[in-house]
Design an enzyme around this catalytic site. Sequence first.
Site, short mmCIF file in Angstrom:
data_model
loop_
_atom_site.label_atom_id
_atom_site.label_comp_id
_atom_site.label_asym_id
_atom_site.label_seq_id
_atom_site.Cartn_x
_atom_site.Cartn_y
_atom_site.Cartn_z
N SER A 576 0.84 -1.19 0.00
CA SER A 576 0.00 0.00 0.00
C SER A 576 0.87 1.24 0.00
CB SER A 576 -0.91 0.00 1.23
OG SER A 576 -1.56 1.25 1.40
N TYR A 589 -3.08 -0.81 10.40
CA TYR A 589 -3.04 -1.10 8.97
C TYR A 589 -1.71 -0.69 8.35
CZ TYR A 589 -4.31 -0.92 4.01
OH TYR A 589 -4.34 -1.09 2.66
#
Length: 699
Positions: A576, A589
């Site tokens: 990400s 996350y």
Amino acid sequence: MTGTTNTAAAPANVSGVEPANGTHPAVADLIARSNRLGADKRNTNYAGGNTSAKGTATDPVTGEPVELLWVKGSGGDLGTLAESGLAVLRLDRMRAMVNTYPGVEREDEMVAAFDYCLHGKGGAAPSIDTAMHGLVDAAHVDHLHPDSGIAIATAADGEALTAKIFGSKVAWVPWRRPGFQLGLDIAAIKENNPEAIGTILGGHGITAWGDTSEEAEANSLWIIETAEAYINAHGRTRPFGAELPGYAALSDAERKAKAAALAPTIRGLASTDKAAVGHFSDDSAVLEFLASVEHPRLGALGTSCPDHFLRTKVKPLILDLPADASVEASIARLKELHTEYRTDYAAYYQRNAVADSPAMRGADPAIVLIPGVGMFSYGANKQTARVAGEFYLNAINVMRGAESLSTYAPIDEAEKFRIEYWALEEAKLARLPKAKSHASRIALVTGAASGIGKAIATRLAAEGACVVIADLNLDAAQAVAQELGGPDVAIGIRADVTDESAVQGAVDAAVLAFGGLDLVVNNAGLSISKPLLETSEKDWDLQHNVMAKGSFLVSKAAAKVLIEQDMGGDIIYISSKNSVFAGPNNIAYSATKADQAHQVRLLAAELGEYGVRVNGINPDGVVRGSGIFAGGWGAKRAAVYGVDEEKLGEYYAQRTLLKREVLPENVANAAAVLTSAELSHTTGLHIPVDAGVAAAFLR
């Protein structure tokens, strides 16, 4: 009752009349008959055999009646045959070819001449068996490869058995390679033996005919069923001999476990010359064959029907160890046997090649037999591999029938070579479309039932890969697999990446379904969007178990296969933008994404010596189709940024340099490129797919 002369009666029989519009009735009958015959594997193998019909139509140029032949074209399958799969030829021109036939030494030239007999546009290319159909004086002709018929055709005393079983209704034709002369031979038999309804073709199959489609089908089935009934009634009870001590089938669980353990090694060996996809079968007929004392002798004799050994090669590689041999001992022996097999195949080629023979195509086995376990078969794709296995199962059934009544006696080595390295076969191979970028590659994608994972799986399948759709949601995974084309393209499995045994089960499922593994995409994930003080230990552990630990477990299990195969491979991490960019309310996350990103670097350094490339993709703002965003992450991120949830994709787009929304397909494009041959020298790379987020530029 054999015919070998260079003469034939003019085929006058035709069926049906031209319709006012639509499909010719002879063609409708032909398609229906073909589909019925091809649907039952007792009648013929996949893509094997051919059927035909003759009828009268109007020549659009002259307005005069013209007699036509409709015949299954090259490469088609009877079970799925449609009108587009037929070659359409003028019978008057085919008849005229008899007068210009230069003899058996030049009969291959006649195949090119078929093109000058074609009627109209379109249609399939005429096959080598077209002469058999056009020259036989019958309105409908079937040529099939039934196991029972080939059993008689490959028996040492096949001619005598044919007379004994069928009387004057079926003639014996000694082995002759398919072609124009064989068509002349069968036409002469039909002319000289009016009571005959068909033939047994030595070493090959059967041919039958009739004045109507119904009669031809009935005659074909009568030959097949009569042969089958005679074998059942008069055959020996143990045609393969006594049971070989120690070679009986393992239990189902033991077979699957040993097959999964051996599959990577065997696939690597079978892919020495060219990468191949595999198929595994533990059919009871295979296990019975391998448990019998005669299986080494029969296996060494190889197959006989041309369709069989074109798919299976002249003979299989058979592990000569008992069923309970350890995996380690089996692997060591398989490697020795593979070396011997390649040497033996090269010698076979050298013994039989002539000046104009095509170059040797490869010396690896297409069929590998493991006593107590089953059969591995290989091909350029899953369907080819599966069909090769089906063909060898046909060959086992043929050997059983021949050995029941007599002795199995396939065509000799020189004739096998003439078929395998036939110039016409080489031309057919040359006409195959160019392989796609991921052809013969096997991919495992986690979290592949939706969003980015589904898009990647879809793209890889479109590029020719076989894909394992792994997801917590089994129903959704299986639905995606069906969308992509079903089990010859993709399978859907349930996989919990936080469970090491479940991960190993997913990898085992991949190697049992497709023979091995080449490409892994670590995509499974979830997201918990909370500030530090609201993030619980449970939140942290869940986030890291799924993505950091899950990726580690998947990569570890996959790496064992990749290393054992010795074919290189790819591992992709869907990381990400957050792995390098610090944002608010995202501690769990983003931290686990950073973990994944560093796993890429670590594994690239460790696995490079095995030819395994490890790369990452850093998406951002992939809202549409995303399971994570749909599961509540979207609402939480929208609240953080103060926008409506349905506007979140637009918000993310406007903060990028390119002002473009990122879609799952954009990430899939990056995965396809990263795992293609174009980036064969790239590893340890992270590719941003975020439409340009300057703060996340890699430094």
